[in-house]
Design a protein around this motif. Structure first.
Motif, PDB file in Angstrom:
ATOM      1  N   TRP A  30       0.835  -1.209   0.000  1.00 21.78           N
ATOM      2  CA  TRP A  30       0.000   0.000   0.000  1.00 21.78           C
ATOM      3  C   TRP A  30       0.868   1.256   0.000  1.00 21.78           C
ATOM      4  O   TRP A  30       0.601   2.211  -0.739  1.00 21.78           O
ATOM      5  N   TRP A  31       1.913   1.250   0.820  1.00 22.11           N
ATOM      6  CA  TRP A  31       2.767   2.425   0.897  1.00 22.11           C
ATOM      7  C   TRP A  31       3.480   2.675  -0.429  1.00 22.11           C
ATOM      8  O   TRP A  31       3.557   3.805  -0.911  1.00 22.11           O
ATOM      9  N   GLN A  32       3.992   1.603  -1.027  1.00 25.14           N
ATOM     10  CA  GLN A  32       4.636   1.765  -2.332  1.00 25.14           C
ATOM     11  C   GLN A  32       3.641   2.272  -3.373  1.00 25.14           C
ATOM     12  O   GLN A  32       3.956   3.166  -4.175  1.00 25.14           O
ATOM     13  N   THR A  33       2.450   1.718  -3.372  1.00 23.34           N
ATOM     14  CA  THR A  33       1.424   2.151  -4.330  1.00 23.34           C
ATOM     15  C   THR A  33       1.052   3.602  -4.101  1.00 23.34           C
ATOM     16  O   THR A  33       0.877   4.380  -5.063  1.00 23.34           O
ATOM     17  N   THR A  34       0.925   3.992  -2.847  1.00 24.07           N
ATOM     18  CA  THR A  34       0.578   5.375  -2.511  1.00 24.07           C
ATOM     19  C   THR A  34       1.626   6.340  -3.035  1.00 24.07           C
ATOM     20  O   THR A  34       1.296   7.392  -3.612  1.00 24.07           O
ATOM     21  N   LEU A  35       2.903   5.995  -2.861  1.00 22.42           N
ATOM     22  CA  LEU A  35       3.975   6.883  -3.304  1.00 22.42           C
ATOM     23  C   LEU A  35       4.104   6.940  -4.820  1.00 22.42           C
ATOM     24  O   LEU A  35       4.627   7.910  -5.370  1.00 22.42           O
ATOM     25  N   ARG A  36       3.637   5.919  -5.490  1.00 22.85           N
ATOM     26  CA  ARG A  36       3.770   5.852  -6.947  1.00 22.85           C
ATOM     27  C   ARG A  36       2.502   6.291  -7.682  1.00 22.85           C
ATOM     28  O   ARG A  36       2.431   6.206  -8.901  1.00 22.85           O
ATOM     29  N   THR A  37       1.513   6.757  -6.909  1.00 22.54           N
ATOM     30  CA  THR A  37       0.229   7.134  -7.506  1.00 22.54           C
ATOM     31  C   THR A  37      -0.181   8.523  -7.035  1.00 22.54           C
ATOM     32  O   THR A  37      -0.233   8.787  -5.827  1.00 22.54           O
ATOM     33  N   HIS A  38      -0.452   9.397  -7.953  1.00 23.28           N
ATOM     34  CA  HIS A  38      -0.938  10.738  -7.607  1.00 23.28           C
ATOM     35  C   HIS A  38      -1.821  11.251  -8.733  1.00 23.28           C
ATOM     36  O   HIS A  38      -1.432  11.233  -9.886  1.00 23.28           O
ATOM     37  N   PRO A  39      -3.034  11.698  -8.383  1.00 22.06           N
ATOM     38  CA  PRO A  39      -3.615  11.638  -7.039  1.00 22.06           C
ATOM     39  C   PRO A  39      -4.011  10.210  -6.689  1.00 22.06           C
ATOM     40  O   PRO A  39      -4.001   9.327  -7.545  1.00 22.06           O
ATOM     41  N   GLY A  40      -4.353  10.000  -5.409  1.00 14.82           N
ATOM     42  CA  GLY A  40      -4.736   8.675  -4.959  1.00 14.82           C
ATOM     43  C   GLY A  40      -5.963   8.735  -4.082  1.00 14.82           C
ATOM     44  O   GLY A  40      -6.410   9.826  -3.690  1.00 14.82           O
TER      45      GLY A  40
END
Length: 232
Positions: A121-131
């Motif tokens: 989740w953390w990796q996905t959050t950092l690689r996705t914007h907006p989220g």
């Protein structure tokens, strides 16, 4: 360090790991949940309504005869909507409840599956914007749940993408609001005090990305750090 599984893969693995948590006779506050609610919680996981899952996810532990076991059983139904931004309750409260349920003491397959979700989740959050989940909320959830902030910031340092930098801008804008970073706590109960670690991190090699995100940020953060060193 190997990259964690994708978030969908980690969530599917979480479902499989927690499938071993079968139904059991749930006891609890009849005034709040009634016989029908307790009976539903005692039955198949798929038959428990979303509203009831949300209610249990937020409820205080004292409402249940065996809070850790009930929360553990509901983890797949709680965590998936949390990390996809579809839950109707405070995500940080879920992290606090997981700590109260003692999730790090559960059987290894369960804790490992949940840790994989946090990492993915953390990796996905950092690689996705907006989220779907604000960056500060996601950071607070993984920090409070695991009891540490530095490893999540280290991961952020290593991900140098446009999305990660945009997420950084969002965090900086958030914590600099009215100088909130001078007393920044995370968790529904403000149980994790994050100011010192966050300020130190923002003044490491990530500082150039901070300056790009918010030109006045470094001045304000450095002024705070200087004042803290002199006891101001």
């Amino acid at each position: 360090m190997p990259r964690p599984p994708s978030l969908p893969t980690a969530l599917d693995a979480l479902d499989r790991a927690f499938a071993s948590e079968g139904p059991f006779p749930v006891t609890g506050c009849l005034y709040c949940y009634g016989e029908q609610g307790l009976a539903q919680l005692s039955g198949p996981l798929r038959h428990i309504s979303d509203d009831l899952v949300s209610s249990v996810a937020a409820e205080t532990p004292g409402h249940w005869g065996d809070f850790p076991r009930l929360y553990r059983r509901l983890v797949p139904r709680i965590i998936r909507p949390v990390v996809t931004g579809l839950f109707g309750i405070d995500e940080e409260l879920v992290a606090s409840r997981l700590v109260q349920a003692g999730w790090t003491t559960w059987d290894a397959p369960l804790t490992e599956a949940l840790r994989d979700v946090w990492d993915a989740w953390w990796q996905t959050t950092l690689r996705t914007h907006p989220g779907p989940v604000p960056i500060r909320t996601a950071l607070a959830v993984v920090t409070v749940a695991t009891g540490g902030l530095s490893s999540w910031l280290d991961t952020w340092t290593g991900i140098r993408t446009t999305a990660a930098d945009a997420r950084l801008a969002g965090l900086v804008d958030d914590v600099l609001f009215e100088s909130e970073f001078t007393d920044l706590s995370m968790g529904f109960y403000d149980e994790y005090h994050a100011t010192a670690e966050l300020v130190e991190w923002l003044l490491t090699d990530v500082r150039d990305r901070v300056a790009d995100a918010r030109p006045d940020a470094l001045y304000r953060i450095e002024a705070f750090q200087t004042g803290a060193r002199h006891g101001e």
